[in-house]
Design an enzyme around this catalytic site. Structure first.
Site, PDB file in Angstrom:
ATOM      1  N   HIS A 268       0.814  -1.221   0.000  1.00  0.00           N
ATOM      2  CA  HIS A 268       0.000   0.000   0.000  1.00  0.00           C
ATOM      3  C   HIS A 268       0.850   1.274   0.000  1.00  0.00           C
ATOM      4  O   HIS A 268       0.366   2.343  -0.317  1.00  0.00           O
ATOM      5  CB  HIS A 268      -1.014  -0.007   1.149  1.00  0.00           C
ATOM      6  CG  HIS A 268      -0.460   0.365   2.487  1.00  0.00           C
ATOM      7  ND1 HIS A 268       0.180  -0.523   3.310  1.00  0.00           N
ATOM      8  CD2 HIS A 268      -0.453   1.545   3.145  1.00  0.00           C
ATOM      9  CE1 HIS A 268       0.552   0.094   4.406  1.00  0.00           C
ATOM     10  NE2 HIS A 268       0.184   1.347   4.354  1.00  0.00           N
TER      11      HIS A 268
ATOM     12  N   LYS B 210       0.613   5.594  -2.182  1.00  0.00           N
ATOM     13  CA  LYS B 210       0.715   6.951  -1.627  1.00  0.00           C
ATOM     14  C   LYS B 210       1.236   7.896  -2.714  1.00  0.00           C
ATOM     15  O   LYS B 210       2.250   7.616  -3.346  1.00  0.00           O
ATOM     16  CB  LYS B 210       1.667   6.961  -0.416  1.00  0.00           C
ATOM     17  CG  LYS B 210       1.148   6.132   0.773  1.00  0.00           C
ATOM     18  CD  LYS B 210       2.104   6.223   1.944  1.00  0.00           C
ATOM     19  CE  LYS B 210       1.801   5.207   3.025  1.00  0.00           C
ATOM     20  NZ  LYS B 210       0.635   5.483   3.834  1.00  0.00           N
TER      21      LYS B 210
ATOM     22  N   GLU C 122       6.402   5.337  13.565  1.00  0.00           N
ATOM     23  CA  GLU C 122       4.974   5.300  13.905  1.00  0.00           C
ATOM     24  C   GLU C 122       4.795   5.605  15.380  1.00  0.00           C
ATOM     25  O   GLU C 122       5.650   5.238  16.200  1.00  0.00           O
ATOM     26  CB  GLU C 122       4.410   3.911  13.635  1.00  0.00           C
ATOM     27  CG  GLU C 122       4.481   3.487  12.194  1.00  0.00           C
ATOM     28  CD  GLU C 122       3.701   2.197  11.974  1.00  0.00           C
ATOM     29  OE1 GLU C 122       2.547   2.278  11.587  1.00  0.00           O
ATOM     30  OE2 GLU C 122       4.264   1.113  12.238  1.00  0.00           O
TER      31      GLU C 122
ATOM     32  N   ASP D 108       7.420  -6.922   8.901  1.00  0.00           N
ATOM     33  CA  ASP D 108       6.194  -6.139   8.723  1.00  0.00           C
ATOM     34  C   ASP D 108       6.428  -4.884   7.878  1.00  0.00           C
ATOM     35  O   ASP D 108       5.553  -4.482   7.111  1.00  0.00           O
ATOM     36  CB  ASP D 108       5.668  -5.756  10.122  1.00  0.00           C
ATOM     37  CG  ASP D 108       4.283  -5.122  10.076  1.00  0.00           C
ATOM     38  OD1 ASP D 108       3.458  -5.575   9.268  1.00  0.00           O
ATOM     39  OD2 ASP D 108       4.027  -4.190  10.865  1.00  0.00           O
TER      40      ASP D 108
ATOM     41  N   HIS E 266       7.703  -2.144   2.700  1.00  0.00           N
ATOM     42  CA  HIS E 266       7.533  -0.696   2.544  1.00  0.00           C
ATOM     43  C   HIS E 266       8.873   0.052   2.452  1.00  0.00           C
ATOM     44  O   HIS E 266       9.057   0.895   1.577  1.00  0.00           O
ATOM     45  CB  HIS E 266       6.731  -0.121   3.715  1.00  0.00           C
ATOM     46  CG  HIS E 266       5.415  -0.814   3.950  1.00  0.00           C
ATOM     47  ND1 HIS E 266       4.659  -1.321   2.931  1.00  0.00           N
ATOM     48  CD2 HIS E 266       4.734  -1.092   5.091  1.00  0.00           C
ATOM     49  CE1 HIS E 266       3.561  -1.869   3.435  1.00  0.00           C
ATOM     50  NE2 HIS E 266       3.587  -1.751   4.738  1.00  0.00           N
TER      51      HIS E 266
ATOM     52  N   LYS F  28       7.674   1.189  16.111  1.00  0.00           N
ATOM     53  CA  LYS F  28       6.359   1.528  16.666  1.00  0.00           C
ATOM     54  C   LYS F  28       6.560   2.268  17.978  1.00  0.00           C
ATOM     55  O   LYS F  28       7.597   2.138  18.626  1.00  0.00           O
ATOM     56  CB  LYS F  28       5.550   0.254  16.896  1.00  0.00           C
ATOM     57  CG  LYS F  28       5.231  -0.455  15.587  1.00  0.00           C
ATOM     58  CD  LYS F  28       3.930  -1.179  15.637  1.00  0.00           C
ATOM     59  CE  LYS F  28       3.586  -1.831  14.318  1.00  0.00           C
ATOM     60  NZ  LYS F  28       2.935  -0.924  13.356  1.00  0.00           N
TER      61      LYS F  28
HETATM   62  C1  BG6 Z   1       1.238  -2.073   7.534  1.00  0.00           C
HETATM   63  C2  BG6 Z   1       1.827  -2.716   8.761  1.00  0.00           C
HETATM   64  O1  BG6 Z   1       1.665  -2.748   6.379  1.00  0.00           O
HETATM   65  O2  BG6 Z   1       1.662  -0.713   7.469  1.00  0.00           O
HETATM   66  C3  BG6 Z   1       1.421  -1.955  10.012  1.00  0.00           C
HETATM   67  O3  BG6 Z   1       1.379  -4.057   8.849  1.00  0.00           O
HETATM   68  C4  BG6 Z   1       1.787  -0.493   9.879  1.00  0.00           C
HETATM   69  O4  BG6 Z   1       2.048  -2.518  11.161  1.00  0.00           O
HETATM   70  C5  BG6 Z   1       1.244   0.078   8.567  1.00  0.00           C
HETATM   71  O5  BG6 Z   1       1.228   0.200  10.988  1.00  0.00           O
HETATM   72  C6  BG6 Z   1       1.769   1.483   8.347  1.00  0.00           C
HETATM   73  O6  BG6 Z   1       1.139   2.039   7.239  1.00  0.00           O
HETATM   74  P1  BG6 Z   1       0.950   3.608   7.107  1.00  0.00           P
HETATM   75  O7  BG6 Z   1       0.311   3.774   5.775  1.00  0.00           O
HETATM   76  O8  BG6 Z   1       0.074   4.032   8.262  1.00  0.00           O
HETATM   77  O9  BG6 Z   1       2.299   4.212   7.210  1.00  0.00           O
END
Ligand code: BG6
Length: 510
Positions: A198, A202, A236, A255, A260, A360
């Protein structure tokens, strides 16, 4: 920079609506569907990017009638839509919502699905084009695809297309990712598979390529001659948000880093593709990932840091330690923080370290890529103390407050020749206005038009796993005796600062 212009031609006028199709969402009773997928589809509808020849079928094991599903989703959309929901737009979508209760492993579910799809094709002229979205736990991916194959639902006959979107996590390590690729590859052609990350939905992540390859200014200095090092931060403030069970078997490296952060790294460091076709872009990403110097058992010790948070205060609120989160072991050794130093062995980047970190319960939510340029070769401004000679930093802020900032030195007004750091900033919202989005609109739309550029190819995923594998293996052999080693609300373990300090560098202060 705050020019108040808006684009002259509305974006919708430049792009064609998606092709006629049915989206079949497996796991339709879950969170992803209500929070992101349906609001994203609503936004596409609002932008006129969905045709009349469109429908959605939700599949889940929860027993529920079609009417109940429609009313549930109608309630959810009012809660989760990113814009106020207008009845004349929502009603046609609601009418096109179907539900099928069934077990993902049972052939009967797929026979019923086939009948329903035939009916929907007749009702809405969706032409036999199907997009299957696997919004389920990852242990169902293989079963669902195998069953879809057995039922003939992914066969592309008569110009009909059949595509499958697979959510993360794609595998748990290199072996499991390879096995999954092999199993689904026995049923689907690579061009039918859309592995989603995902982060690639963005806007600001997509903008990295425009920024680099759409401007003449930056690319000539985007290399080892001019860049000292690169920092990629995904911080985060949230904890594990009730997903303790999932997170215990996952950790920050799997994760966030393998997917990402590596996507951000690849977009920042890859060579220009010869075109923006899906395979050209993904070839370049793979080349980049292949050029990362593999970590060894020794370099894992020196060049990686793992951490876990203790109780603390985040955004003025007291939060518990990771080990006190629900469904987390009281002696858990799962990392909630990871930092690593990577080196890329190619002509552009040899000798330029890339420092990556994610965690986190950190002090602030921020995702950014900071590029530090080399210092000037000779120091002319002797009255300026060294700590005032801030290096030039270019920061691409992905979230929040999306934008691009350039830090450079300027003369402090006055008779003395002294310098200080100043900043030139571009903020998306100031320039383009706020465009409410879930981040899934482009990804869903691209899939409906058959553009896989923003999706991961099998080799991209496996290469990501092959970079993190030595770290996972080395970490598995030793228990982190010092966990928890950072306080919730801080910037992570001290060892992560040392990772840069010993190279004479530091994380970009906020
Ligand atoms: C997800 C993870 O893929 O991405 C989560 O599993 C994480 O742990 C999230 O919080 C973060 O996404 P974003 O878009 O909020 O940065």
């Amino acid at each position: 920079m705050t020019a108040a212009t808006t684009p002259k031609v509305p974006v919708e006028a430049l792009i064609r609506p998606a092709e006629p199709c049915v989206i079949v969402i497996f796991g339709a009773a879950g969170d992803l569907t209500k929070r992101l997928l349906l609001p994203a589809l609503y936004n596409l509808k609002q932008s006129n990017l969905l045709r009349q020849e469109f429908a959605i079928i939700g599949v889940a094991h929860t027993p529920m009638s079609q009417d109940d599903f429609r009313s549930k989703i109608a309630q959810d959309i009012h809660e989760f839509a990113t814009v106020p929901v207008e009845d004349h737009l929502w009603q046609p979508l609601e009418q096109r919502l179907y539900y099928l209760a069934g077990e993902f492993q049972e052939a009967d579910t797929y026979h019923q699905l086939q009948d329903l799809l035939t009916q929907v094709d007749q009702d809405y002229g969706t032409q036999g084009n199907y997009l299957f979205y696997l919004a389920t736990a990852s242990n169902f991916f293989c079963d669902i695809i195998t069953q879809l194959g057995a039922a003939g639902l992914v066969r592309e006959d008569n110009n009909q297309w059949r595509r499958v979107i697979i959510e993360k996590p794609f595998g748990h390590d290199l072996d499991s990712a390879r096995t999954l690729n092999k199993s689904i590859g026995a049923v689907l052609e690579e061009k039918q598979i859309y592995r989603i990350d995902h982060y690639l939905g963005k806007e600001t992540v997509q903008n990295i390529l425009v920024f680099r390859f759409g401007n003449g200014l930056f690319e000539p200095i985007w290399n080892r001659e001019h860049i000292d090092h690169v920092q990629i931060t995904v911080a985060e403030t949230v904890g594990v948000e009730g997903r303790g069970n999932f997170y215990e078997g996952t950790g920050a490296l799997r994760d966030m880093v393998q997917n990402h952060l590596f996507q951000l790294l690849a977009m920042t460091a890859m060579e220009p593709p010869i075109s923006f076709s899906a395979d050209e872009v993904r070839d370049e990403k793979s080349k980049l990932l292949k050029s990362i110097i593999p970590l060894t058992a020794e370099t894992v010790q020196t060049d990686t840091v793992r951490g876990q948070y203790s109780a603390g205060i985040v955004k003025d609120t007291q939060v518990p330690a990771y080990r006190s989160e629900p469904r987390v072991a009281s002696d858990s050794t799962t990392e909630t923080y990871a930092a690593l130093k990577l080196n890329i062995d190619n002509w552009r980047w040899a000798g330029v370290p890339f420092y990556l970190r994610t965690g986190k319960r950190l002090a602030q939510r921020v995702t950014e890529i900071a590029i530090q340029f080399k210092q000037v070769p000779s120091l002319l401004f002797r009255q300026t103390s060294i700590d005032r000679l801030t290096p030039n930093f270019l920061t691409i802020r992905i979230q929040p407050k999306e934008g691009i900032h350039l830090k450079f030195g300027a003369k402090v007004p006055g008779p003395a020749m002294t310098m200080d750091a100043v900043e030139m900033s571009f903020c998306y919202n100031d320039y383009f206005g706020k465009i409410p989005s879930t981040g899934y609109e482009t990804l869903l739309y691209d899939c409906m038009i058959g553009d896989a550029t923003l999706f991961q190819r099998s080799d991209n995923v496996e290469l990501g796993w092959s970079v993190v594998s030595p770290i996972l293996e080395a970490w598995a052999t030793t228990s982190p005796e010092n966990f928890p080693n950072y306080t919730a609300g801080s910037w992570g373990p001290l060892a992560a600062d040392d990772l840069l300090v010993r190279d004479g560098r530091q994380w970009l202060p906020d």
